[in-house]
Scaffold this motif. Structure first.
Motif, PDB file in Angstrom:
ATOM      1  N   ILE A 117      95.316  68.670   4.364  1.00  0.00           N
ATOM      2  CA  ILE A 117      95.695  67.275   4.149  1.00  0.00           C
ATOM      3  C   ILE A 117      95.460  66.444   5.407  1.00  0.00           C
ATOM      4  O   ILE A 117      95.029  65.286   5.328  1.00  0.00           O
ATOM      5  N   THR A 118      95.728  67.018   6.574  1.00  0.00           N
ATOM      6  CA  THR A 118      95.493  66.300   7.831  1.00  0.00           C
ATOM      7  C   THR A 118      94.032  65.885   7.941  1.00  0.00           C
ATOM      8  O   THR A 118      93.712  64.735   8.251  1.00  0.00           O
ATOM      9  N   ALA A 119      93.126  66.820   7.660  1.00  0.00           N
ATOM     10  CA  ALA A 119      91.695  66.534   7.737  1.00  0.00           C
ATOM     11  C   ALA A 119      91.259  65.530   6.678  1.00  0.00           C
ATOM     12  O   ALA A 119      90.437  64.643   6.945  1.00  0.00           O
ATOM     13  N   LEU A 120      91.795  65.649   5.477  1.00  0.00           N
ATOM     14  CA  LEU A 120      91.434  64.733   4.395  1.00  0.00           C
ATOM     15  C   LEU A 120      91.747  63.289   4.770  1.00  0.00           C
ATOM     16  O   LEU A 120      90.915  62.395   4.589  1.00  0.00           O
ATOM     17  N   LEU A 170      76.540  74.101   6.947  1.00  0.00           N
ATOM     18  CA  LEU A 170      76.164  72.685   6.820  1.00  0.00           C
ATOM     19  C   LEU A 170      74.769  72.549   6.214  1.00  0.00           C
ATOM     20  O   LEU A 170      74.532  71.688   5.354  1.00  0.00           O
ATOM     21  N   SER A 171      73.841  73.392   6.652  1.00  0.00           N
ATOM     22  CA  SER A 171      72.479  73.356   6.105  1.00  0.00           C
ATOM     23  C   SER A 171      72.485  73.715   4.620  1.00  0.00           C
ATOM     24  O   SER A 171      71.774  73.110   3.812  1.00  0.00           O
ATOM     25  N   PHE A 172      73.301  74.699   4.263  1.00  0.00           N
ATOM     26  CA  PHE A 172      73.440  75.107   2.864  1.00  0.00           C
ATOM     27  C   PHE A 172      73.979  73.957   2.012  1.00  0.00           C
ATOM     28  O   PHE A 172      73.454  73.668   0.925  1.00  0.00           O
ATOM     29  N   LEU A 173      75.014  73.279   2.501  1.00  0.00           N
ATOM     30  CA  LEU A 173      75.604  72.169   1.747  1.00  0.00           C
ATOM     31  C   LEU A 173      74.613  71.022   1.585  1.00  0.00           C
ATOM     32  O   LEU A 173      74.523  70.411   0.517  1.00  0.00           O
ATOM     33  N   ARG A 174      73.855  70.720   2.637  1.00  0.00           N
ATOM     34  CA  ARG A 174      72.867  69.638   2.549  1.00  0.00           C
ATOM     35  C   ARG A 174      71.778  69.980   1.532  1.00  0.00           C
ATOM     36  O   ARG A 174      71.363  69.129   0.731  1.00  0.00           O
ATOM     37  N   GLU A 175      71.336  71.223   1.543  1.00  0.00           N
ATOM     38  CA  GLU A 175      70.280  71.647   0.627  1.00  0.00           C
ATOM     39  C   GLU A 175      70.734  71.612  -0.826  1.00  0.00           C
ATOM     40  O   GLU A 175      69.984  71.215  -1.718  1.00  0.00           O
ATOM     41  N   GLU A 176      71.984  72.006  -1.062  1.00  0.00           N
ATOM     42  CA  GLU A 176      72.469  72.130  -2.436  1.00  0.00           C
ATOM     43  C   GLU A 176      73.116  70.852  -2.980  1.00  0.00           C
ATOM     44  O   GLU A 176      73.045  70.579  -4.173  1.00  0.00           O
ATOM     45  N   LEU A 177      73.779  70.095  -2.118  1.00  0.00           N
ATOM     46  CA  LEU A 177      74.512  68.913  -2.565  1.00  0.00           C
ATOM     47  C   LEU A 177      73.826  67.599  -2.213  1.00  0.00           C
ATOM     48  O   LEU A 177      74.210  66.538  -2.706  1.00  0.00           O
ATOM     49  N   GLY A 178      72.823  67.678  -1.334  1.00  0.00           N
ATOM     50  CA  GLY A 178      72.207  66.450  -0.838  1.00  0.00           C
ATOM     51  C   GLY A 178      72.873  66.012   0.449  1.00  0.00           C
ATOM     52  O   GLY A 178      73.896  66.559   0.868  1.00  0.00           O
ATOM     53  N   ASP A 179      72.286  65.013   1.078  1.00  0.00           N
ATOM     54  CA  ASP A 179      72.775  64.570   2.391  1.00  0.00           C
ATOM     55  C   ASP A 179      73.956  63.614   2.236  1.00  0.00           C
ATOM     56  O   ASP A 179      73.871  62.422   2.533  1.00  0.00           O
ATOM     57  N   ARG A 180      75.073  64.162   1.789  1.00  0.00           N
ATOM     58  CA  ARG A 180      76.253  63.345   1.502  1.00  0.00           C
ATOM     59  C   ARG A 180      76.987  62.939   2.781  1.00  0.00           C
ATOM     60  O   ARG A 180      76.827  63.548   3.832  1.00  0.00           O
ATOM     61  N   ASN A 181      77.822  61.920   2.627  1.00  0.00           N
ATOM     62  CA  ASN A 181      78.717  61.550   3.724  1.00  0.00           C
ATOM     63  C   ASN A 181      79.797  62.614   3.853  1.00  0.00           C
ATOM     64  O   ASN A 181      80.214  63.222   2.866  1.00  0.00           O
ATOM     65  N   MET A 182      80.256  62.817   5.080  1.00  0.00           N
ATOM     66  CA  MET A 182      81.287  63.820   5.302  1.00  0.00           C
ATOM     67  C   MET A 182      82.025  63.530   6.601  1.00  0.00           C
ATOM     68  O   MET A 182      81.641  62.652   7.381  1.00  0.00           O
ATOM     69  N   ALA A 183      83.077  64.273   6.813  1.00  0.00           N
ATOM     70  CA  ALA A 183      83.774  64.279   8.107  1.00  0.00           C
ATOM     71  C   ALA A 183      84.008  65.735   8.457  1.00  0.00           C
ATOM     72  O   ALA A 183      84.174  66.582   7.573  1.00  0.00           O
ATOM     73  N   ILE A 184      83.973  66.032   9.737  1.00  0.00           N
ATOM     74  CA  ILE A 184      84.240  67.395  10.187  1.00  0.00           C
ATOM     75  C   ILE A 184      85.334  67.330  11.246  1.00  0.00           C
ATOM     76  O   ILE A 184      85.279  66.522  12.170  1.00  0.00           O
ATOM     77  N   CYS A 185      86.359  68.150  11.056  1.00  0.00           N
ATOM     78  CA  CYS A 185      87.529  68.110  11.931  1.00  0.00           C
ATOM     79  C   CYS A 185      87.644  69.447  12.667  1.00  0.00           C
ATOM     80  O   CYS A 185      87.680  70.508  12.043  1.00  0.00           O
ATOM     81  N   ARG A 186      87.719  69.350  13.980  1.00  0.00           N
ATOM     82  CA  ARG A 186      87.765  70.560  14.813  1.00  0.00           C
ATOM     83  C   ARG A 186      89.080  70.627  15.582  1.00  0.00           C
ATOM     84  O   ARG A 186      89.546  69.628  16.129  1.00  0.00           O
ATOM     85  N   GLU A 187      89.695  71.813  15.593  1.00  0.00           N
ATOM     86  CA  GLU A 187      90.896  72.053  16.401  1.00  0.00           C
ATOM     87  C   GLU A 187      91.987  70.998  16.171  1.00  0.00           C
ATOM     88  O   GLU A 187      92.502  70.392  17.116  1.00  0.00           O
ATOM     89  N   LEU A 188      92.313  70.776  14.922  1.00  0.00           N
ATOM     90  CA  LEU A 188      93.300  69.752  14.566  1.00  0.00           C
ATOM     91  C   LEU A 188      94.629  69.949  15.280  1.00  0.00           C
ATOM     92  O   LEU A 188      95.150  71.062  15.353  1.00  0.00           O
ATOM     93  N   THR A 189      95.158  68.879  15.791  1.00  0.00           N
ATOM     94  CA  THR A 189      96.434  68.742  16.509  1.00  0.00           C
ATOM     95  C   THR A 189      96.422  69.385  17.889  1.00  0.00           C
ATOM     96  O   THR A 189      97.416  69.337  18.607  1.00  0.00           O
TER      97      THR A 189
END
Length: 280
Positions: A117-120, A170-189
């Motif tokens: 939920i934090t990342a969302l 990430l490459s797999f998701l781009r190939e299968e879903l297309g170049d969608r918008n996204m956010a990536i969250c690292r080491e939350l909090t």
């Protein structure tokens, strides 16, 4: 007298994120069931809590669940914690909940920290509907099944990923879903928390330059109504109205329903489409 099992969320990074209620349960329980007793001991020592620790992790979850239920029946209060976050979310915990329900054993789930939920919320993408799928499978067959299940979902998609698999995923998701918008969250909090937003290509380019470190949550935009409509149109764009009706009839649809669907897809009235069905 029956005891109780408590599923207690622990901080996902910042120790200040533990709740007062979680501390109260940990201080008053008889035993703590921990995913990693060494990691949990650090947490308990930080808050000056001294409790017996028993191991409860994904490899012994089936057998240990029965042990926890037996302890609760004997009147013990058991706090179940994982290394970080809420038990049962991509962590041990769901099995003991199932066993408690089957055995009519009292249990309580405390609210608290969760990376999902934090990342969302951080992502800035649609939070009104979302689909959490945890870690993406490694096997090609399982990945194919995953994509078939999620590719047409309009919900925002949420995944977890480890640093050494990040670029491949990430490459797999781009190939299968297309170049969608996204956010990536690292080491939350944590001290080095990082949030990146953009299309998948932008994120890939970033991590080609900077080595991935830490734990990641991937938030990916769901398919838009416009995309769904465009893809549906491709299936009949080269067909005449009569051929469009015949297509659905040949697929097993009765003529009335075929006319109704063609009218909906072409944004025409049913009476107008009906004219082209005469003789079919």
């Amino acid at each position: 007298m029956s005891g109780k099992i408590y599923l207690v969320p622990t901080p996902i990074g910042n120790l200040k994120d533990i709740t007062l209620r979680a501390l109260e349960v940990l201080e008053n329980c008889d035993v703590v069931a921990a995913e990693d007793t060494r990691q949990s001991l650090k947490l308990l020592n930080h808050f000056n809590i001294k409790k017996p620790l028993i191991s409860y992790h994904m490899h012994n979850e089936q057998g240990k669940s029965e042990n926890l239920i037996d302890r609760a029946r004997e009147g013990q209060k058991i706090a179940l914690i994982t290394d970080a976050g809420t038990p049962g979310i991509s962590d041990p915990g769901s099995i003991v909940v199932q066993r408690c329900i089957e055995a009519n054993t009292p249990f309580e789930v405390l609210p608290g920290a969760t990376a999902t939920i934090t990342a969302l919320v951080y992502s800035g993408l649609d939070t009104s509907k979302f689909l959490f799928r945890g870690f993406i499978p490694r096997e090609t067959k399982e990945r194919k099944i995953l994509i078939e299940e999620i590719i047409n979902h309009r919900e925002t998609l949420i995944f977890y990923e480890a640093p050494h698999r990040l670029l491949d995923t990430l490459s797999f998701l781009r190939e299968e879903l297309g170049d969608r918008n996204m956010a990536i969250c690292r080491e939350l909090t944590k001290l080095h928390e990082e949030i990146l937003r953009g299309n998948i290509t932008h994120i890939i380019d970033h991590y080609k330059e900077i080595r991935p470190r830490g734990e990641y949550v991937l938030i990916v935009e769901g398919k838009t109504l416009e995309q769904i409509k465009e893809e549906a149109e491709k299936a009949w764009a080269d067909l005449s109205i009569e051929e469009h009706i015949i297509k659905y009839v040949n697929e097993g649809m009765n003529k009335k329903d075929a006319i109704k669907l063609v009218a909906k897809e072409r944004e025409m009235s049913k009476s107008e489409v009906y004219k082209y069905s005469i003789g079919i």
